[in-house]
Motif scaffolding. Sequence first.
Motif, PDB file in Angstrom:
ATOM      1  N   LEU A  74       0.075  45.287 -91.698  1.00  0.00           N
ATOM      2  CA  LEU A  74      -0.216  46.465 -92.502  1.00  0.00           C
ATOM      3  C   LEU A  74      -1.532  46.263 -93.226  1.00  0.00           C
ATOM      4  CD1 LEU A  74       0.741  49.175 -93.624  1.00  0.00           C
ATOM      5  CD2 LEU A  74       1.941  47.924 -95.414  1.00  0.00           C
ATOM      6  N   CYS A  75      -2.498  47.127 -93.029  1.00  0.00           N
ATOM      7  CA  CYS A  75      -3.809  46.961 -93.644  1.00  0.00           C
ATOM      8  C   CYS A  75      -4.323  48.321 -94.054  1.00  0.00           C
ATOM      9  CB  CYS A  75      -4.763  46.301 -92.669  1.00  0.00           C
ATOM     10  SG  CYS A  75      -6.339  45.918 -93.406  1.00  0.00           S
ATOM     11  N   MET A  76      -4.160  48.655 -95.316  1.00  0.00           N
ATOM     12  CA  MET A  76      -4.576  49.955 -95.813  1.00  0.00           C
ATOM     13  C   MET A  76      -5.197  49.801 -97.181  1.00  0.00           C
ATOM     14  SD  MET A  76      -1.482  52.416 -94.600  1.00  0.00           S
ATOM     15  CE  MET A  76      -2.633  53.775 -94.558  1.00  0.00           C
ATOM     16  N   VAL A  77      -6.147  50.640 -97.483  1.00  0.00           N
ATOM     17  CA  VAL A  77      -6.774  50.622 -98.798  1.00  0.00           C
ATOM     18  C   VAL A  77      -6.043  51.638 -99.653  1.00  0.00           C
ATOM     19  CG1 VAL A  77      -8.912  50.906-100.082  1.00  0.00           C
ATOM     20  CG2 VAL A  77      -8.971  49.999 -97.771  1.00  0.00           C
ATOM     21  N   LEU A  78      -5.050  51.132-100.378  1.00  0.00           N
ATOM     22  CA  LEU A  78      -4.274  51.967-101.262  1.00  0.00           C
ATOM     23  C   LEU A  78      -4.304  51.349-102.640  1.00  0.00           C
ATOM     24  CD1 LEU A  78      -1.243  52.634 -98.914  1.00  0.00           C
ATOM     25  CD2 LEU A  78      -3.076  54.223 -99.442  1.00  0.00           C
ATOM     26  N   ASN A  79      -3.488  51.858-103.539  1.00  0.00           N
ATOM     27  CA  ASN A  79      -3.494  51.279-104.877  1.00  0.00           C
ATOM     28  C   ASN A  79      -2.763  49.937-104.874  1.00  0.00           C
ATOM     29  OD1 ASN A  79      -0.671  51.702-105.207  1.00  0.00           O
ATOM     30  ND2 ASN A  79      -1.080  53.862-105.655  1.00  0.00           N
ATOM     31  N   SER A  80      -2.842  49.234-105.976  1.00  0.00           N
ATOM     32  CA  SER A  80      -2.406  47.839-106.033  1.00  0.00           C
ATOM     33  C   SER A  80      -0.926  47.659-105.722  1.00  0.00           C
ATOM     34  CB  SER A  80      -2.717  47.256-107.410  1.00  0.00           C
ATOM     35  OG  SER A  80      -2.067  48.011-108.418  1.00  0.00           O
ATOM     36  N   GLU A 100       0.070  44.452-102.588  1.00  0.00           N
ATOM     37  CA  GLU A 100       0.851  43.236-102.743  1.00  0.00           C
ATOM     38  C   GLU A 100       1.668  42.918-101.496  1.00  0.00           C
ATOM     39  OE1 GLU A 100       1.488  43.338-107.580  1.00  0.00           O
ATOM     40  OE2 GLU A 100       3.189  43.532-106.227  1.00  0.00           O
ATOM     41  N   ALA A 101       1.991  43.933-100.728  1.00  0.00           N
ATOM     42  CA  ALA A 101       2.808  43.734 -99.534  1.00  0.00           C
ATOM     43  C   ALA A 101       1.975  43.689 -98.262  1.00  0.00           C
ATOM     44  CB  ALA A 101       3.851  44.851 -99.429  1.00  0.00           C
ATOM     45  N   ALA A 102       0.648  43.638 -98.398  1.00  0.00           N
ATOM     46  CA  ALA A 102      -0.189  43.759 -97.214  1.00  0.00           C
ATOM     47  C   ALA A 102      -1.326  42.748 -97.220  1.00  0.00           C
ATOM     48  CB  ALA A 102      -0.765  45.172 -97.156  1.00  0.00           C
ATOM     49  N   PRO A 103      -1.690  42.230 -96.031  1.00  0.00           N
ATOM     50  CA  PRO A 103      -2.818  41.303 -95.933  1.00  0.00           C
ATOM     51  C   PRO A 103      -4.150  42.003 -95.715  1.00  0.00           C
ATOM     52  CG  PRO A 103      -1.692  41.388 -93.849  1.00  0.00           C
ATOM     53  CD  PRO A 103      -0.948  42.312 -94.776  1.00  0.00           C
ATOM     54  N   CYS A 104      -4.222  43.295 -96.045  1.00  0.00           N
ATOM     55  CA  CYS A 104      -5.443  44.058 -95.825  1.00  0.00           C
ATOM     56  C   CYS A 104      -6.659  43.378 -96.440  1.00  0.00           C
ATOM     57  CB  CYS A 104      -5.278  45.451 -96.413  1.00  0.00           C
ATOM     58  SG  CYS A 104      -6.773  46.451 -96.371  1.00  0.00           S
ATOM     59  N   GLU A 105      -6.494  42.852 -97.627  1.00  0.00           N
ATOM     60  CA  GLU A 105      -7.617  42.250 -98.325  1.00  0.00           C
ATOM     61  C   GLU A 105      -8.171  41.031 -97.601  1.00  0.00           C
ATOM     62  OE1 GLU A 105      -6.068  40.163-102.026  1.00  0.00           O
ATOM     63  OE2 GLU A 105      -4.259  41.163-101.280  1.00  0.00           O
ATOM     64  N   PHE A 106      -7.404  40.468 -96.650  1.00  0.00           N
ATOM     65  CA  PHE A 106      -7.844  39.281 -95.936  1.00  0.00           C
ATOM     66  C   PHE A 106      -8.459  39.591 -94.572  1.00  0.00           C
ATOM     67  CE2 PHE A 106      -4.100  37.772 -98.487  1.00  0.00           C
ATOM     68  CZ  PHE A 106      -4.864  37.139 -99.464  1.00  0.00           C
ATOM     69  N   LEU A 107      -8.480  40.862 -94.185  1.00  0.00           N
ATOM     70  CA  LEU A 107      -9.045  41.240 -92.891  1.00  0.00           C
ATOM     71  C   LEU A 107     -10.558  41.025 -92.896  1.00  0.00           C
ATOM     72  CD1 LEU A 107      -8.554  42.605 -90.081  1.00  0.00           C
ATOM     73  CD2 LEU A 107      -9.113  44.775 -91.214  1.00  0.00           C
ATOM     74  N   ILE A 108     -11.075  40.400 -91.840  1.00  0.00           N
ATOM     75  CA  ILE A 108     -12.515  40.195 -91.679  1.00  0.00           C
ATOM     76  C   ILE A 108     -13.063  41.320 -90.815  1.00  0.00           C
ATOM     77  CG2 ILE A 108     -14.297  38.658 -90.749  1.00  0.00           C
ATOM     78  CD1 ILE A 108     -12.376  36.325 -91.292  1.00  0.00           C
ATOM     79  N   THR A 109     -14.034  42.030 -91.323  1.00  0.00           N
ATOM     80  CA  THR A 109     -14.579  43.188 -90.605  1.00  0.00           C
ATOM     81  C   THR A 109     -15.925  42.896 -89.958  1.00  0.00           C
ATOM     82  OG1 THR A 109     -15.549  43.996 -92.675  1.00  0.00           O
ATOM     83  CG2 THR A 109     -13.346  44.819 -92.086  1.00  0.00           C
ATOM     84  N   GLN A 110     -16.631  41.879 -90.421  1.00  0.00           N
ATOM     85  CA  GLN A 110     -17.916  41.499 -89.824  1.00  0.00           C
ATOM     86  C   GLN A 110     -18.244  40.069 -90.211  1.00  0.00           C
ATOM     87  OE1 GLN A 110     -21.057  40.907 -91.576  1.00  0.00           O
ATOM     88  NE2 GLN A 110     -19.977  40.966 -93.540  1.00  0.00           N
ATOM     89  N   LEU A 111     -19.077  39.429 -89.393  1.00  0.00           N
ATOM     90  CA  LEU A 111     -19.496  38.057 -89.658  1.00  0.00           C
ATOM     91  C   LEU A 111     -21.005  37.938 -89.461  1.00  0.00           C
ATOM     92  CD1 LEU A 111     -16.735  35.907 -87.900  1.00  0.00           C
ATOM     93  CD2 LEU A 111     -17.154  36.063 -90.360  1.00  0.00           C
ATOM     94  N   PRO A 112     -21.721  37.419 -90.441  1.00  0.00           N
ATOM     95  CA  PRO A 112     -23.155  37.193 -90.260  1.00  0.00           C
ATOM     96  C   PRO A 112     -23.415  36.300 -89.052  1.00  0.00           C
ATOM     97  CG  PRO A 112     -22.566  36.975 -92.581  1.00  0.00           C
ATOM     98  CD  PRO A 112     -21.278  37.099 -91.817  1.00  0.00           C
ATOM     99  N   TYR A 145      -8.391  37.156 -89.967  1.00  0.00           N
ATOM    100  CA  TYR A 145      -8.064  37.217 -91.393  1.00  0.00           C
ATOM    101  C   TYR A 145      -8.416  35.872 -92.027  1.00  0.00           C
ATOM    102  CZ  TYR A 145      -5.131  41.180 -89.971  1.00  0.00           C
ATOM    103  OH  TYR A 145      -4.675  42.355 -89.450  1.00  0.00           O
ATOM    104  N   SER A 146      -8.767  35.887 -93.281  1.00  0.00           N
ATOM    105  CA  SER A 146      -9.006  34.625 -93.972  1.00  0.00           C
ATOM    106  C   SER A 146      -8.886  34.831 -95.473  1.00  0.00           C
ATOM    107  CB  SER A 146     -10.387  34.059 -93.626  1.00  0.00           C
ATOM    108  OG  SER A 146     -11.401  34.937 -94.072  1.00  0.00           O
TER     109      SER A 146
END
Length: 502
Positions: A20-26, A30-42, A53-54
Amino acid sequence: MANSLFNIIFVMNTIISIPLCMVLNSEFLEAAPCEFLITQLPGFTDKFPSKHYSGYINIDGKNLFYYFVTSEKNQSNDPVVLWLNGGPACSSFDGFVYEHGPFNFEAGKQEGSLPILHLNPYSWSKVSNIIYLDSPAGTGLSYSINSSHYTTGDFQTASDTHAFLLEWFELFSEFVSNPFYISGESFAGIYIPTLASEIVRENGAKPTINFKGYMVGNGLTDDVFDGNALVPFVHGMALISDKMFEEAEAACKGKYYDPDESCVERLLPIYNVIEKLNFYDTLEPCYHKPNSSTSNKNYSRLPLSFQQLGMSSEKPLGVRKRMFGRSWPFRAPVRNGIVQSWPQILSQYNDEYSVPCTKDEVSKAWLNNEEVRKAIHAEPIHVSVIWELCTDRVNYTHDSGSMIPYHKNLTLQGYRVLIYSGDHDMCVPYTGNEAWTRSLGYKTVDEWRPWLTYDNQVSGYVQGYDNNLTFLTIKGAGHTVPEYKPREALDFYSRWLEGKPI
């Protein structure tokens, strides 16, 4: 309304089988690893072949950093594999950057510039979900604001890593039913059996880890077996003469691990003739930093005599009584149970710390770049300090003894075990791993034979034992097998995970 929305999202997530990866309120984050998803790498401009994810998981004040790559084949059903590098205190980004990670790293066009990343056709994420973990705290990008956390040992590291896994599977709960394996190399030969035993012992913990087995590459196991492995290895590889070997055998009586003074006299000439070799792969040249005194340095200056080892000649600890990992060579000693790291040894000679024969400029340039750290959710340098391949921040005690009882207990309980060795590694020679696996006394169910990969070529040798134990060599590979033989490594890794004959 909020509950209804959450139920809809949960059902959608279950159907499409991705975290589950969504930009919702806090309250949802808490129940999702969305904040750890990597979207790009230099340094990487292509499309990710799977999700990455990291981030950090905090275990009692220790911030343990992981990088998770989902399988490119079938993430829902493929195994989850935890990768651990050795040391102790060598970063698992060693495996990520140089061995079997999703990318091949090309050095930047100018010195100090960011490397260019290309997709790795032999990445282990082709067939598995894989977690690269920097452990224990103080290693790589893992850190603590409490420096006392950098004093640790086998048991504490196993406990912390187990706690990390429980938190990780809570966060990535969709993977909890996938088969779970542990893999690693070198000093991870200590990390892995102790962690596996911790998981099995605490099998009532929630979530329940679907642990199936483990694989160890060129791993430490037992002081005696490891300590007696070098001399027969260098003789068999034609690196020392028959005369030198025969004199050492006569003086030491095969007991190289804990030699007396007459034995040491016969060992010193052997060390002198092999000292300039790359002891991680005798087939490869030894890399020296440009404009560095190490280019003319021979590492026989490292502790060899009783006095240098900090012991009396009356009761020697042994020239080869040591633990070592990706970066600690065969002469790094253990003093009073404390593992001596290269930085600690070299400091005695006022030498600049440099892992012998190892070039790590690419990984340093990438992982110490602040844009890279931001992209992979790592703390900036002023918080978690500079990334190093191996660090002297960790004060590590090897406190669990021989791993042979651990291996025996785990295999007798039915867990699958693969012990593999690059056959040109002088750091942890295959001769030691072959000897201890045989010493268990298990019935041979697959007699020593060659195993073949592409073009019907021999890629090494395999011996299968009862109780799901397999010993495997990789022809022409060094200490870090996938670094030297990536195609062959993916081949045996894939077959073993699928339960197919190698």
